[in-house]
Motif scaffolding. Structure first.
Motif, PDB file in Angstrom:
ATOM      1  N   ASP A 163      38.239  51.156  39.487  1.00  0.00           N
ATOM      2  CA  ASP A 163      38.819  50.565  40.956  1.00  0.00           C
ATOM      3  C   ASP A 163      38.988  52.045  41.920  1.00  0.00           C
ATOM      4  O   ASP A 163      39.354  52.588  41.780  1.00  0.00           O
ATOM      5  CB  ASP A 163      39.947  49.603  41.348  1.00  0.00           C
ATOM      6  N   ARG A 164      38.183  51.073  43.245  1.00  0.00           N
ATOM      7  CA  ARG A 164      38.325  52.031  44.320  1.00  0.00           C
ATOM      8  C   ARG A 164      38.461  51.453  45.414  1.00  0.00           C
ATOM      9  O   ARG A 164      38.385  50.185  45.464  1.00  0.00           O
ATOM     10  CB  ARG A 164      36.574  52.237  44.937  1.00  0.00           C
ATOM     11  N   CYS A 165      39.007  52.316  46.301  1.00  0.00           N
ATOM     12  CA  CYS A 165      38.782  51.829  47.855  1.00  0.00           C
ATOM     13  C   CYS A 165      39.237  52.127  49.097  1.00  0.00           C
ATOM     14  O   CYS A 165      40.480  53.336  49.366  1.00  0.00           O
ATOM     15  CB  CYS A 165      41.145  50.754  47.669  1.00  0.00           C
ATOM     16  N   ASP A 194      40.300  56.150  48.400  1.00  0.00           N
ATOM     17  CA  ASP A 194      41.182  56.197  47.346  1.00  0.00           C
ATOM     18  C   ASP A 194      40.442  55.973  46.203  1.00  0.00           C
ATOM     19  O   ASP A 194      39.791  54.825  45.546  1.00  0.00           O
ATOM     20  CB  ASP A 194      42.008  55.047  47.708  1.00  0.00           C
ATOM     21  N   TYR A 195      40.871  56.160  45.042  1.00  0.00           N
ATOM     22  CA  TYR A 195      41.066  56.360  43.449  1.00  0.00           C
ATOM     23  C   TYR A 195      41.655  55.853  42.551  1.00  0.00           C
ATOM     24  O   TYR A 195      42.790  57.000  43.314  1.00  0.00           O
ATOM     25  CB  TYR A 195      39.000  56.996  43.294  1.00  0.00           C
ATOM     26  N   PRO A 196      41.337  55.704  41.529  1.00  0.00           N
ATOM     27  CA  PRO A 196      42.851  55.419  40.521  1.00  0.00           C
ATOM     28  C   PRO A 196      43.184  57.067  40.261  1.00  0.00           C
ATOM     29  O   PRO A 196      42.219  58.757  39.791  1.00  0.00           O
ATOM     30  CB  PRO A 196      42.024  55.083  39.239  1.00  0.00           C
ATOM     31  N   MET A 210      47.255  54.879  42.549  1.00  0.00           N
ATOM     32  CA  MET A 210      45.832  54.892  43.843  1.00  0.00           C
ATOM     33  C   MET A 210      46.311  56.721  44.111  1.00  0.00           C
ATOM     34  O   MET A 210      47.231  56.857  44.462  1.00  0.00           O
ATOM     35  CB  MET A 210      45.588  53.688  44.808  1.00  0.00           C
ATOM     36  N   CYS A 233      44.795  50.049  49.743  1.00  0.00           N
ATOM     37  CA  CYS A 233      44.953  49.144  49.015  1.00  0.00           C
ATOM     38  C   CYS A 233      46.859  48.581  48.214  1.00  0.00           C
ATOM     39  O   CYS A 233      46.486  47.411  47.992  1.00  0.00           O
ATOM     40  CB  CYS A 233      44.784  49.249  47.819  1.00  0.00           C
ATOM     41  N   TRP A 257      49.642  51.249  43.968  1.00  0.00           N
ATOM     42  CA  TRP A 257      49.641  50.749  43.183  1.00  0.00           C
ATOM     43  C   TRP A 257      47.908  49.744  43.959  1.00  0.00           C
ATOM     44  O   TRP A 257      48.739  48.422  44.282  1.00  0.00           O
ATOM     45  CB  TRP A 257      50.818  49.822  42.413  1.00  0.00           C
ATOM     46  N   HIS A 258      47.292  49.358  42.639  1.00  0.00           N
ATOM     47  CA  HIS A 258      46.531  48.696  43.336  1.00  0.00           C
ATOM     48  C   HIS A 258      46.541  47.102  42.897  1.00  0.00           C
ATOM     49  O   HIS A 258      46.651  47.024  42.669  1.00  0.00           O
ATOM     50  CB  HIS A 258      44.788  49.030  41.912  1.00  0.00           C
ATOM     51  N   HIS A 259      46.068  45.774  43.765  1.00  0.00           N
ATOM     52  CA  HIS A 259      46.987  44.638  43.359  1.00  0.00           C
ATOM     53  C   HIS A 259      46.133  43.789  42.102  1.00  0.00           C
ATOM     54  O   HIS A 259      46.242  43.077  41.600  1.00  0.00           O
ATOM     55  CB  HIS A 259      45.901  43.586  44.592  1.00  0.00           C
ATOM     56  N   THR A 260      45.036  44.079  41.630  1.00  0.00           N
ATOM     57  CA  THR A 260      44.506  44.046  40.495  1.00  0.00           C
ATOM     58  C   THR A 260      43.936  44.487  38.867  1.00  0.00           C
ATOM     59  O   THR A 260      44.914  45.295  38.979  1.00  0.00           O
ATOM     60  CB  THR A 260      43.103  43.685  40.167  1.00  0.00           C
TER      61      THR A 260
END
Length: 251
Positions: free
Chosen positions: A24-26, A29-31, A1, A6, A11-14
């Motif tokens: 994925d967004r958090c 933040d974005y990929p 991200m 996240c 790294w995103h957890h999913t």
């Protein structure tokens, strides 16, 4: 991200399937990239028998299909599975028991003088605990009777325990390795090489559930013809011991 909202490591957890296009967004933040991971289930690893295993998996990442390759991920496997605790001299027709072998002697009344002789083959397969990938196999055959054998190095004796020439029948021992006959001498090791190029046999050894490759090395016990009148009537018996030695330097 693009940030740590996240995850502290960015790294995103999913984890998502390889073919997913989910964004994925958090927070803000974005990929900003993609990582790939590969897991081999324990039950699949358990299926690997002794030997050398290798493979390569290549994954290409595209924004769309068809489309240009944006990134390539390569997973390389190079595994050596050992099974040293199950090294075995295997006699397929006898499983757990020690072979009791009939020398298959035949009486020839036509010869002058009448003679006795014969031969028999004992099926034997050698398992090195490494998928038959050893540099060599050292095989030794010993005559186990305390009485000295005859000139050939291997003998059977009359069951009454006497030790004269009339109470002894001599035999020759040889093994077949990759189509080549190897004459054995009592207590002398023969190194069998070219194991990885020999014609192997897939067997399930006693006490094992998965098939493994062993090296077929059938033993031939040959009794040269002798004058029937030169030996005593009765039952003759003896004991041979087969030993297997493996290279000291191995995986």
């Amino acid at each position: 991200m693009t940030g740590q909202a996240c995850g502290a490591d960015y790294w995103h957890h999913t984890s998502r399937a390889l073919w997913s296009s989910f964004l994925d967004r958090c927070s803000a933040d974005y990929p900003a990239g993609i990582g790939a991971g590969l897991n081999v289930p324990a039950e699949e690893m358990a299926r690997l028998v002794a030997g050398h295993w290798d493979a390569e998996l290549v994954l290409d990442l595209r924004a769309e299909q068809p489309g240009p390759i944006l990134a390539t991920y390569t997973f390389t496997f190079d595994l050596t599975i050992t099974d040293h605790n199950n090294v075995a001299i295997y006699f397929p027709l006898f499983d757990f028991s020690a072979p009791l072998v009939d020398l298959n002697l035949q009486y020839n009344p036509i010869s002058r003088p009448p003679s006795i002789g014969g031969s028999t083959v004992l099926d034997m397969c050698l398992y090195d605990g490494l998928g038959s990938q050893s540099e060599f196999l050292g095989v030794t055959v010993r005559n186990r009777d305390p009485r000295p054998p005859g000139p050939s190095g291997f003998s059977v004796w009359h069951q009454d325990g006497a030790n004269t020439d009339r109470d002894r029948v001599d035999l020759n021992v040889s093994l077949d390795h990759d189509g080549r006959k190897v004459r054995m001498a009592n207590g002398v090791e023969q190194e069998l090489r070219g194991i990885d190029t020999a014609k192997l046999r897939l067997v399930v050894l006693p006490g094992m559930t998965q098939p493994v490759f062993c090296v077929p090395t059938p033993l031939t016990l040959e009794t040269p013809s002798f004058d029937a009148s030169s030996k005593r009537n009765g039952t003759y018996e003896g004991e041979l011991q087969v030993e297997l030695r493996l290279p000291t330097s191995r995986p």
